[in-house]
Write a protein that holds these residues in place. Sequence first.
Motif, PDB file in Angstrom:
ATOM      1  N   MET A 118       0.837  -1.182   0.000  1.00 55.59           N
ATOM      2  CA  MET A 118       0.000   0.000   0.000  1.00 55.59           C
ATOM      3  C   MET A 118       0.879   1.241   0.000  1.00 55.59           C
ATOM      4  SD  MET A 118      -2.813   1.107   2.797  1.00 55.59           S
ATOM      5  CE  MET A 118      -2.616   2.741   3.412  1.00 55.59           C
ATOM      6  N   LEU A 119       0.624   2.126  -0.942  1.00 54.38           N
ATOM      7  CA  LEU A 119       1.362   3.384  -1.019  1.00 54.38           C
ATOM      8  C   LEU A 119       0.628   4.481  -0.275  1.00 54.38           C
ATOM      9  CD1 LEU A 119       2.616   3.654  -4.712  1.00 54.38           C
ATOM     10  CD2 LEU A 119       3.969   3.238  -2.664  1.00 54.38           C
ATOM     11  N   ILE A 120       1.380   5.331   0.387  1.00 50.42           N
ATOM     12  CA  ILE A 120       0.833   6.517   1.048  1.00 50.42           C
ATOM     13  C   ILE A 120       1.216   7.710   0.202  1.00 50.42           C
ATOM     14  CG2 ILE A 120       0.946   7.967   3.110  1.00 50.42           C
ATOM     15  CD1 ILE A 120       1.544   5.413   4.706  1.00 50.42           C
ATOM     16  N   ASN A 121       0.209   8.349  -0.385  1.00 53.50           N
ATOM     17  CA  ASN A 121       0.446   9.538  -1.200  1.00 53.50           C
ATOM     18  C   ASN A 121       0.683  10.738  -0.289  1.00 53.50           C
ATOM     19  OD1 ASN A 121       0.104   8.304  -3.735  1.00 53.50           O
ATOM     20  ND2 ASN A 121      -2.100   8.393  -3.490  1.00 53.50           N
ATOM     21  N   CYS A 122       1.783  11.448  -0.520  1.00 56.16           N
ATOM     22  CA  CYS A 122       2.114  12.567   0.353  1.00 56.16           C
ATOM     23  C   CYS A 122       2.557  13.781  -0.453  1.00 56.16           C
ATOM     24  CB  CYS A 122       3.188  12.159   1.352  1.00 56.16           C
ATOM     25  SG  CYS A 122       4.766  11.671   0.640  1.00 56.16           S
ATOM     26  N   ILE A 123       2.523  14.918   0.213  1.00 49.72           N
ATOM     27  CA  ILE A 123       3.063  16.159  -0.334  1.00 49.72           C
ATOM     28  C   ILE A 123       3.922  16.822   0.743  1.00 49.72           C
ATOM     29  CG2 ILE A 123       1.133  16.527  -1.939  1.00 49.72           C
ATOM     30  CD1 ILE A 123       0.189  18.803  -0.039  1.00 49.72           C
ATOM     31  N   ILE A 124       4.757  17.737   0.285  1.00 56.56           N
ATOM     32  CA  ILE A 124       5.565  18.562   1.175  1.00 56.56           C
ATOM     33  C   ILE A 124       5.120  19.999   1.001  1.00 56.56           C
ATOM     34  CG2 ILE A 124       7.883  19.431   1.696  1.00 56.56           C
ATOM     35  CD1 ILE A 124       8.969  16.820   0.425  1.00 56.56           C
ATOM     36  N   VAL A 125       4.931  20.701   2.126  1.00 58.32           N
ATOM     37  CA  VAL A 125       4.680  22.136   2.102  1.00 58.32           C
ATOM     38  C   VAL A 125       5.736  22.754   3.017  1.00 58.32           C
ATOM     39  CG1 VAL A 125       3.000  23.987   2.430  1.00 58.32           C
ATOM     40  CG2 VAL A 125       2.202  21.694   1.823  1.00 58.32           C
ATOM     41  N   GLU A 126       6.746  23.357   2.418  1.00 60.06           N
ATOM     42  CA  GLU A 126       7.916  23.840   3.155  1.00 60.06           C
ATOM     43  C   GLU A 126       8.540  25.013   2.399  1.00 60.06           C
ATOM     44  OE1 GLU A 126      10.543  24.790   5.413  1.00 60.06           O
ATOM     45  OE2 GLU A 126       9.824  22.867   6.176  1.00 60.06           O
ATOM     46  N   ASP A 127       8.756  26.121   3.091  1.00 57.50           N
ATOM     47  CA  ASP A 127       9.317  27.295   2.419  1.00 57.50           C
ATOM     48  C   ASP A 127      10.835  27.412   2.537  1.00 57.50           C
ATOM     49  OD1 ASP A 127       9.311  27.970   5.103  1.00 57.50           O
ATOM     50  OD2 ASP A 127       8.573  30.004   4.790  1.00 57.50           O
ATOM     51  N   GLU A 128      11.468  26.537   3.284  1.00 54.29           N
ATOM     52  CA  GLU A 128      12.929  26.533   3.399  1.00 54.29           C
ATOM     53  C   GLU A 128      13.500  25.517   2.407  1.00 54.29           C
ATOM     54  OE1 GLU A 128      14.861  28.451   5.350  1.00 54.29           O
ATOM     55  OE2 GLU A 128      13.110  29.472   6.205  1.00 54.29           O
ATOM     56  N   PRO A 129      14.275  25.962   1.419  1.00 53.11           N
ATOM     57  CA  PRO A 129      14.783  25.048   0.387  1.00 53.11           C
ATOM     58  C   PRO A 129      15.564  23.850   0.932  1.00 53.11           C
ATOM     59  CG  PRO A 129      15.145  27.322  -0.258  1.00 53.11           C
ATOM     60  CD  PRO A 129      14.661  27.356   1.164  1.00 53.11           C
ATOM     61  N   LEU A 130      16.417  24.060   1.921  1.00 51.01           N
ATOM     62  CA  LEU A 130      17.201  22.956   2.454  1.00 51.01           C
ATOM     63  C   LEU A 130      16.323  21.932   3.169  1.00 51.01           C
ATOM     64  CD1 LEU A 130      19.937  21.647   2.810  1.00 51.01           C
ATOM     65  CD2 LEU A 130      20.271  23.036   4.868  1.00 51.01           C
ATOM     66  N   ALA A 131      15.358  22.411   3.924  1.00 48.89           N
ATOM     67  CA  ALA A 131      14.436  21.498   4.612  1.00 48.89           C
ATOM     68  C   ALA A 131      13.619  20.701   3.602  1.00 48.89           C
ATOM     69  CB  ALA A 131      13.522  22.281   5.547  1.00 48.89           C
ATOM     70  N   MET A 132      13.192  21.351   2.522  1.00 48.22           N
ATOM     71  CA  MET A 132      12.430  20.641   1.489  1.00 48.22           C
ATOM     72  C   MET A 132      13.291  19.561   0.847  1.00 48.22           C
ATOM     73  SD  MET A 132      10.394  21.871  -1.928  1.00 48.22           S
ATOM     74  CE  MET A 132       9.292  22.959  -1.075  1.00 48.22           C
ATOM     75  N   LEU A 133      14.535  19.892   0.551  1.00 40.51           N
ATOM     76  CA  LEU A 133      15.447  18.918  -0.044  1.00 40.51           C
ATOM     77  C   LEU A 133      15.636  17.711   0.873  1.00 40.51           C
ATOM     78  CD1 LEU A 133      17.463  18.104  -2.255  1.00 40.51           C
ATOM     79  CD2 LEU A 133      19.190  19.404  -0.993  1.00 40.51           C
ATOM     80  N   ARG A 134      15.846  17.954   2.156  1.00 35.80           N
ATOM     81  CA  ARG A 134      16.023  16.860   3.115  1.00 35.80           C
ATOM     82  C   ARG A 134      14.780  15.980   3.191  1.00 35.80           C
ATOM     83  NH1 ARG A 134      21.216  16.591   3.423  1.00 35.80           N
ATOM     84  NH2 ARG A 134      22.197  18.342   4.419  1.00 35.80           N
TER      85      ARG A 134
END
Length: 71
Positions: A1-17
């Motif tokens: 089973m796959l869990i579909n997710c999104i990221i909402v993050e305004d800090e580029p480094l945090a988003m990359l991590r």
Amino acid sequence: MLINCIIVEDEPLAMLRLKEYIQKVPFLNLLSAFDNALEAIEFLGTNHTDLIFLDIQMDGFSGIQLLESIG
């Protein structure tokens, strides 16, 4: 089973991590990533998402406001 997710993050480094960590988890399916809450809300209106990795303190529209707006 796959869990579909999104990221909402305004800090580029945090988003990359977050993207790197999600790629290492076989049951997570990253649908998209957003650097602001308004674009994420628009996406959530038309896409099934199981999990949101959400930054709470963002400029403008906060993560808390995003949660309140989607119910």
